[in-house]
Design a protein around this motif. Structure first.
Motif, PDB file in Angstrom:
ATOM      1  N   ILE A  47     -46.252 -35.207  -9.883  1.00  0.00           N
ATOM      2  CA  ILE A  47     -47.371 -34.693  -9.027  1.00  0.00           C
ATOM      3  C   ILE A  47     -48.507 -35.295  -9.641  1.00  0.00           C
ATOM      4  O   ILE A  47     -49.006 -35.251 -10.846  1.00  0.00           O
ATOM      5  CB  ILE A  47     -47.253 -33.175  -9.073  1.00  0.00           C
ATOM      6  CG1 ILE A  47     -46.216 -32.921  -8.661  1.00  0.00           C
ATOM      7  CG2 ILE A  47     -48.446 -32.728  -8.613  1.00  0.00           C
ATOM      8  CD1 ILE A  47     -45.900 -31.306  -8.720  1.00  0.00           C
ATOM      9  N   VAL A  49     -52.544 -34.859 -10.326  1.00  0.00           N
ATOM     10  CA  VAL A  49     -53.312 -33.663 -10.124  1.00  0.00           C
ATOM     11  C   VAL A  49     -54.784 -34.202 -10.615  1.00  0.00           C
ATOM     12  O   VAL A  49     -54.981 -35.061 -11.522  1.00  0.00           O
ATOM     13  CB  VAL A  49     -52.981 -32.703 -11.249  1.00  0.00           C
ATOM     14  CG1 VAL A  49     -53.875 -31.402 -11.298  1.00  0.00           C
ATOM     15  CG2 VAL A  49     -51.650 -32.171 -10.860  1.00  0.00           C
ATOM     16  N   GLY A  50     -55.704 -33.830  -9.970  1.00  0.00           N
ATOM     17  CA  GLY A  50     -57.230 -34.031 -10.251  1.00  0.00           C
ATOM     18  C   GLY A  50     -58.106 -33.249  -9.285  1.00  0.00           C
ATOM     19  O   GLY A  50     -57.734 -33.016  -8.121  1.00  0.00           O
ATOM     20  N   SER A  52     -61.167 -33.164  -6.178  1.00  0.00           N
ATOM     21  CA  SER A  52     -61.364 -33.830  -5.254  1.00  0.00           C
ATOM     22  C   SER A  52     -62.203 -35.209  -5.610  1.00  0.00           C
ATOM     23  O   SER A  52     -63.239 -35.073  -6.090  1.00  0.00           O
ATOM     24  CB  SER A  52     -62.056 -32.976  -4.295  1.00  0.00           C
ATOM     25  OG  SER A  52     -62.211 -33.428  -2.846  1.00  0.00           O
ATOM     26  N   LYS A  56     -56.809 -39.741  -5.721  1.00  0.00           N
ATOM     27  CA  LYS A  56     -55.390 -39.213  -5.720  1.00  0.00           C
ATOM     28  C   LYS A  56     -54.725 -39.910  -4.232  1.00  0.00           C
ATOM     29  O   LYS A  56     -53.630 -40.632  -4.121  1.00  0.00           O
ATOM     30  CB  LYS A  56     -55.047 -37.724  -5.536  1.00  0.00           C
ATOM     31  CG  LYS A  56     -55.455 -37.164  -7.062  1.00  0.00           C
ATOM     32  CD  LYS A  56     -55.048 -35.559  -7.231  1.00  0.00           C
ATOM     33  CE  LYS A  56     -55.760 -34.955  -5.809  1.00  0.00           C
ATOM     34  NZ  LYS A  56     -57.289 -34.821  -6.148  1.00  0.00           N
ATOM     35  N   GLU A 165     -51.044 -33.771  -0.540  1.00  0.00           N
ATOM     36  CA  GLU A 165     -51.731 -32.347  -0.320  1.00  0.00           C
ATOM     37  C   GLU A 165     -51.131 -31.548   1.140  1.00  0.00           C
ATOM     38  O   GLU A 165     -51.836 -31.280   1.745  1.00  0.00           O
ATOM     39  CB  GLU A 165     -53.171 -32.258  -0.556  1.00  0.00           C
ATOM     40  CG  GLU A 165     -53.623 -32.766  -1.912  1.00  0.00           C
ATOM     41  CD  GLU A 165     -55.075 -32.562  -2.203  1.00  0.00           C
ATOM     42  OE1 GLU A 165     -55.589 -31.485  -1.688  1.00  0.00           O
ATOM     43  OE2 GLU A 165     -55.771 -33.622  -2.339  1.00  0.00           O
ATOM     44  N   TRP A 179     -43.123 -26.188  -1.446  1.00  0.00           N
ATOM     45  CA  TRP A 179     -43.018 -26.916  -2.671  1.00  0.00           C
ATOM     46  C   TRP A 179     -41.493 -26.704  -3.208  1.00  0.00           C
ATOM     47  O   TRP A 179     -40.956 -27.570  -3.682  1.00  0.00           O
ATOM     48  CB  TRP A 179     -44.056 -26.460  -3.773  1.00  0.00           C
ATOM     49  CG  TRP A 179     -45.209 -27.152  -3.605  1.00  0.00           C
ATOM     50  CD1 TRP A 179     -46.444 -26.400  -3.402  1.00  0.00           C
ATOM     51  CD2 TRP A 179     -45.391 -28.651  -3.459  1.00  0.00           C
ATOM     52  NE1 TRP A 179     -47.365 -27.752  -3.432  1.00  0.00           N
ATOM     53  CE2 TRP A 179     -46.787 -28.876  -3.393  1.00  0.00           C
ATOM     54  CE3 TRP A 179     -44.447 -29.899  -3.821  1.00  0.00           C
ATOM     55  CZ2 TRP A 179     -47.157 -30.083  -3.273  1.00  0.00           C
ATOM     56  CZ3 TRP A 179     -45.088 -31.245  -3.576  1.00  0.00           C
ATOM     57  CH2 TRP A 179     -46.528 -31.208  -3.359  1.00  0.00           C
TER      58      TRP A 179
END
Length: 191
Positions: A47, A49-50, A52, A56, A165, A179
């Motif tokens: 996954i 993650v970061g 906006s 990604k 997303e 998920w």
């Protein structure tokens, strides 16, 4: 763990995705990807993650071949074209039923047109949409629409499944449920 190589390697199933010295700059000058190096082992669940705007989605688009970097090389090794991408929005065709939206994924790949109806039904059941095959997108909840979108991706038995997303607009309960569904599907048959 193996030492990291120069570039990005994303593995899924029996193939790997290799990015070497990749940089992606948008026309407005925004640099979304800069010298990113990453290696992911075969059949690993990862996954990104970061915040906006950190790159990604850009990375996923590069891996999927939907975009090209300004510098560097992107190669897909060993996936035999079996890459599936689920977007942030379901992107279902409103004039098609769930069944026909899932079948659309097959129609777009001539080599897969012989996929039996049993496979369509299997995937629809896997994601919990049995009984909704004849419903149109406007008759489904947001979570059900995303399940249909995932069906369209899973119909090809991808070696790499990328989700951008896809559950962000859903309520917390539905997001968690979906998920868990994706995790369970991956545990049964890694993609």
């Amino acid at each position: 763990m193996k030492p990291a190589r120069k570039g990005i390697v994303l593995a899924g199933g029996s193939g790997s995705r290799v990015h070497e010295d990749v940089n992606k700059v948008y026309p407005d000058g925004y640099q979304a990807i800069f010298d990113l190096n990453l290696e992911i082992e075969d059949e690993e669940f990862v996954i990104l993650v970061g915040p906006s705007g950190c790159g990604k989605s850009t990375l996923l688009r590069l891996v999927a071949g939907l975009d090209r970097p300004q510098e560097g090389e992107v190669r897909v090794v060993g996936a035999s074209g079996r890459i599936a991408y689920v977007f942030q929005d379901a992107h279902l065709l409103p004039w098609r039923t769930v069944w026909d939206n899932v079948r659309f994924g097959i129609e777009m790949q001539p080599s897969r047109r012989g996929t039996p109806d049993a496979r369509l039904q299997e995937v629809i059941e896997l994601v919990g949409l049995a009984g909704f095959e004849d419903k149109f997108p406007w008759e489904l909840s947001g979570g059900m629409q995303q399940r249909a979108s995932i069906c369209r991706a899973l119909i090809h038995k991808p070696r790499l499944l990328m989700l951008d997303e896809p559950f962000g607009a859903l309520d917390a309960f539905t997001r968690e449920e979906l998920w868990c569904m994706v995790r369970d599907l991956w545990q049964e048959e890694p993609f």
